[in-house]
Design a protein around this motif. Structure first.
Motif, PDB file in Angstrom:
ATOM      1  N   VAL A 131      24.351  66.769  38.377  1.00 49.77           N
ATOM      2  CA  VAL A 131      23.795  67.749  39.309  1.00 49.77           C
ATOM      3  C   VAL A 131      23.975  69.144  38.715  1.00 49.77           C
ATOM      4  CG1 VAL A 131      24.011  68.793  41.595  1.00 49.77           C
ATOM      5  CG2 VAL A 131      24.170  66.310  41.334  1.00 49.77           C
ATOM      6  N   PRO A 132      22.905  69.959  38.636  1.00 46.02           N
ATOM      7  CA  PRO A 132      23.027  71.299  38.070  1.00 46.02           C
ATOM      8  C   PRO A 132      24.126  72.117  38.742  1.00 46.02           C
ATOM      9  CG  PRO A 132      20.722  70.736  38.379  1.00 46.02           C
ATOM     10  CD  PRO A 132      21.521  69.631  39.020  1.00 46.02           C
ATOM     11  N   THR A 133      24.746  72.976  37.958  1.00 46.57           N
ATOM     12  CA  THR A 133      25.922  73.719  38.410  1.00 46.57           C
ATOM     13  C   THR A 133      25.659  74.521  39.677  1.00 46.57           C
ATOM     14  OG1 THR A 133      26.762  73.860  36.157  1.00 46.57           O
ATOM     15  CG2 THR A 133      27.611  75.447  37.732  1.00 46.57           C
ATOM     16  N   THR A 134      24.545  75.227  39.732  1.00 39.97           N
ATOM     17  CA  THR A 134      24.274  76.069  40.902  1.00 39.97           C
ATOM     18  C   THR A 134      24.126  75.228  42.171  1.00 39.97           C
ATOM     19  OG1 THR A 134      21.914  76.032  40.324  1.00 39.97           O
ATOM     20  CG2 THR A 134      23.204  77.921  39.579  1.00 39.97           C
ATOM     21  N   LEU A 135      23.467  74.075  42.071  1.00 42.71           N
ATOM     22  CA  LEU A 135      23.303  73.215  43.237  1.00 42.71           C
ATOM     23  C   LEU A 135      24.636  72.598  43.651  1.00 42.71           C
ATOM     24  CD1 LEU A 135      19.938  71.394  42.387  1.00 42.71           C
ATOM     25  CD2 LEU A 135      20.312  73.322  43.935  1.00 42.71           C
ATOM     26  N   ALA A 136      25.452  72.217  42.670  1.00 45.67           N
ATOM     27  CA  ALA A 136      26.776  71.676  42.995  1.00 45.67           C
ATOM     28  C   ALA A 136      27.626  72.724  43.699  1.00 45.67           C
ATOM     29  CB  ALA A 136      27.465  71.200  41.714  1.00 45.67           C
ATOM     30  N   ALA A 137      27.544  73.975  43.250  1.00 45.86           N
ATOM     31  CA  ALA A 137      28.320  75.057  43.869  1.00 45.86           C
ATOM     32  C   ALA A 137      27.860  75.299  45.292  1.00 45.86           C
ATOM     33  CB  ALA A 137      28.183  76.334  43.045  1.00 45.86           C
ATOM     34  N   ASP A 138      26.544  75.327  45.514  1.00 41.58           N
ATOM     35  CA  ASP A 138      26.013  75.514  46.875  1.00 41.58           C
ATOM     36  C   ASP A 138      26.481  74.398  47.796  1.00 41.58           C
ATOM     37  OD1 ASP A 138      24.718  77.826  46.174  1.00 41.58           O
ATOM     38  OD2 ASP A 138      22.723  76.925  46.031  1.00 41.58           O
ATOM     39  N   PHE A 139      26.417  73.176  47.298  1.00 40.14           N
ATOM     40  CA  PHE A 139      26.813  72.030  48.116  1.00 40.14           C
ATOM     41  C   PHE A 139      28.296  72.099  48.464  1.00 40.14           C
ATOM     42  CE2 PHE A 139      28.095  67.503  48.529  1.00 40.14           C
ATOM     43  CZ  PHE A 139      27.288  67.173  49.613  1.00 40.14           C
ATOM     44  N   TYR A 140      29.107  72.466  47.495  1.00 43.84           N
ATOM     45  CA  TYR A 140      30.561  72.504  47.727  1.00 43.84           C
ATOM     46  C   TYR A 140      30.945  73.560  48.750  1.00 43.84           C
ATOM     47  CZ  TYR A 140      35.549  72.381  46.639  1.00 43.84           C
ATOM     48  OH  TYR A 140      36.909  72.258  46.721  1.00 43.84           O
ATOM     49  N   ARG A 141      30.152  74.600  48.881  1.00 41.31           N
ATOM     50  CA  ARG A 141      30.450  75.638  49.878  1.00 41.31           C
ATOM     51  C   ARG A 141      30.338  75.112  51.304  1.00 41.31           C
ATOM     52  NH1 ARG A 141      28.596  79.553  45.985  1.00 41.31           N
ATOM     53  NH2 ARG A 141      26.394  79.138  46.414  1.00 41.31           N
ATOM     54  N   VAL A 142      29.512  74.088  51.499  1.00 38.98           N
ATOM     55  CA  VAL A 142      29.322  73.570  52.857  1.00 38.98           C
ATOM     56  C   VAL A 142      29.881  72.168  53.051  1.00 38.98           C
ATOM     57  CG1 VAL A 142      27.305  74.999  53.315  1.00 38.98           C
ATOM     58  CG2 VAL A 142      27.007  72.728  52.293  1.00 38.98           C
TER      59      VAL A 142
END
Length: 332
Positions: A131-142
């Motif tokens: 999973v691309p880094t930016t999408l993984a980061a967004d997901f982890y925030r929620v």
């Protein structure tokens, strides 16, 4: 950014009824008047609420769910030993429990929408692969019940192996068997596992005073074949190849054979993964072993036991398995 989806509680609040009443409407169960049933259905339509299949499974006693999200082509998922090993490791940990595995193989364009849905319905947790880094980061925030294979963003829990050390060990072995022009087939830019192996290769060639000869592509057999053809044209004197995965290495071996290069007499080959491909190659291929099944099982176990916390990690050693593809130089 991941958007919040409407929940059953939202429908109940908007309709002015209990969550039990909404559930009865969704499941066409008795106990709700026709007027209330119609009113709740209108609210469901207005809010765009979609009953979550995981929640319904939990309510019916079918168990918790681990979500496996893989960003790749579905055709690759079906043929890659790596993904089979990931799946096997998860199932190994779920055997005997009332939990289930749900697999999502999706291209990058559809990943954000999928993660939106999972963020609102996560059960045991989510395991992310590629999973691309930016999408993984967004997901982890929620959603904090998530583990990635390989490090992504600071703080996001992950499992992995010692990729730099594995890459270094491969080059050291090739050097010790007399190879002096060691080329590398690196995996894709932005992939943390590929970058770790690249770092190990670069550190080794610096330490041993060797030239850096490399090419970069996808973790695919086809990429290994095409990159090796290119390297042979540009650097005909290469006497070894370190490939970022066994699939790339198998393509490299095919290209070498088609070019009349003998393995290992002319060019030695080392892969990475130590999959069934390495054992079945002709000649059998040396490869850096990463315990993929154990890695996936460890991630699953941590999700089940609620052990996940910021900066959690579990890193396994990467050990070189030596086979006939790197026998000492026999070119005389």
């Amino acid at each position: 950014m991941v958007q919040r989806r409407s929940t059953l509680a939202d429908v109940a609040s908007e309709a002015g009824v209990s969550k039990a009443a909404v559930s009865r409407v969704i499941n066409d169960a008795p106990g709700v008047s026709a007027q209330t049933r119609e009113h709740v259905r209108r609210v469901i339509a207005e809010l765009g609420y979609r009953p979550d299949p995981i929640a319904r499974a939990l309510a019916s006693g079918h168990g918790d769910v681990v979500e496996l999200v893989i960003v790749d082509d579905t055709s690759v998922f079906g043929t890659s030993p790596y993904y089979g090993r990931v799946t096997a490791g998860i199932l190994q940990e779920l055997t005997g429990s009332n939990s289930q595995l749900r697999v999502h193989v999706i291209d990058e364009l559809g990943t954000a929408a999928l993660l939106n849905r999972l963020a609102a319905s996560v059960s045991l947790g989510v395991l992310l692969v590629n999973v691309p880094t930016t999408l993984a980061a967004d997901f982890y925030r929620v959603c904090q019940r998530v583990v990635t294979i390989g490090p992504t963003v600071p703080g996001l829990p992950f499992v992995g192996c010692e990729n730099p050390e594995g890459g270094y060990a491969a080059v050291q072995h090739l050097y010790e068997t007399g190879r002096r022009r060691i080329a590398a087939l690196h995996g894709p830019e932005g992939n943390s596992c590929a970058e770790g192996r690249r770092d190990g290769y670069r550190r080794a060639v610096r330490d041993f005073g060797l030239p850096e000869i490399s090419a970069t592509g996808k973790f695919r057999r086809e990429a290994g074949y095409e990159l090796t053809q290119r390297l042979l044209a540009e650097e005909p004197g290469i006497d070894a190849i370190f490939a970022g995965c066994d699939l790339m290495a198998s393509g490299a071996m095919q290209a070498l054979g088609n070019a009349g290069r003998r393995i290992p007499q002319d060019v030695a080959v080392v892969g990475f993964d130590d999959s069934v491909i390495a054992e079945c190659a002709n000649p059998p291929m040396s490869s850096v072993h990463q315990p993929v099944e154990q890695m996936a099982a460890a991630a699953t176990r941590a999700l089940i036991n609620r052990q996940i916390a910021p900066h959690w990690r579990c890193v396994f050693p990467a050990q070189l398995q030596i086979r006939q593809s790197t026998a000492a130089d026999q070119s005389q």
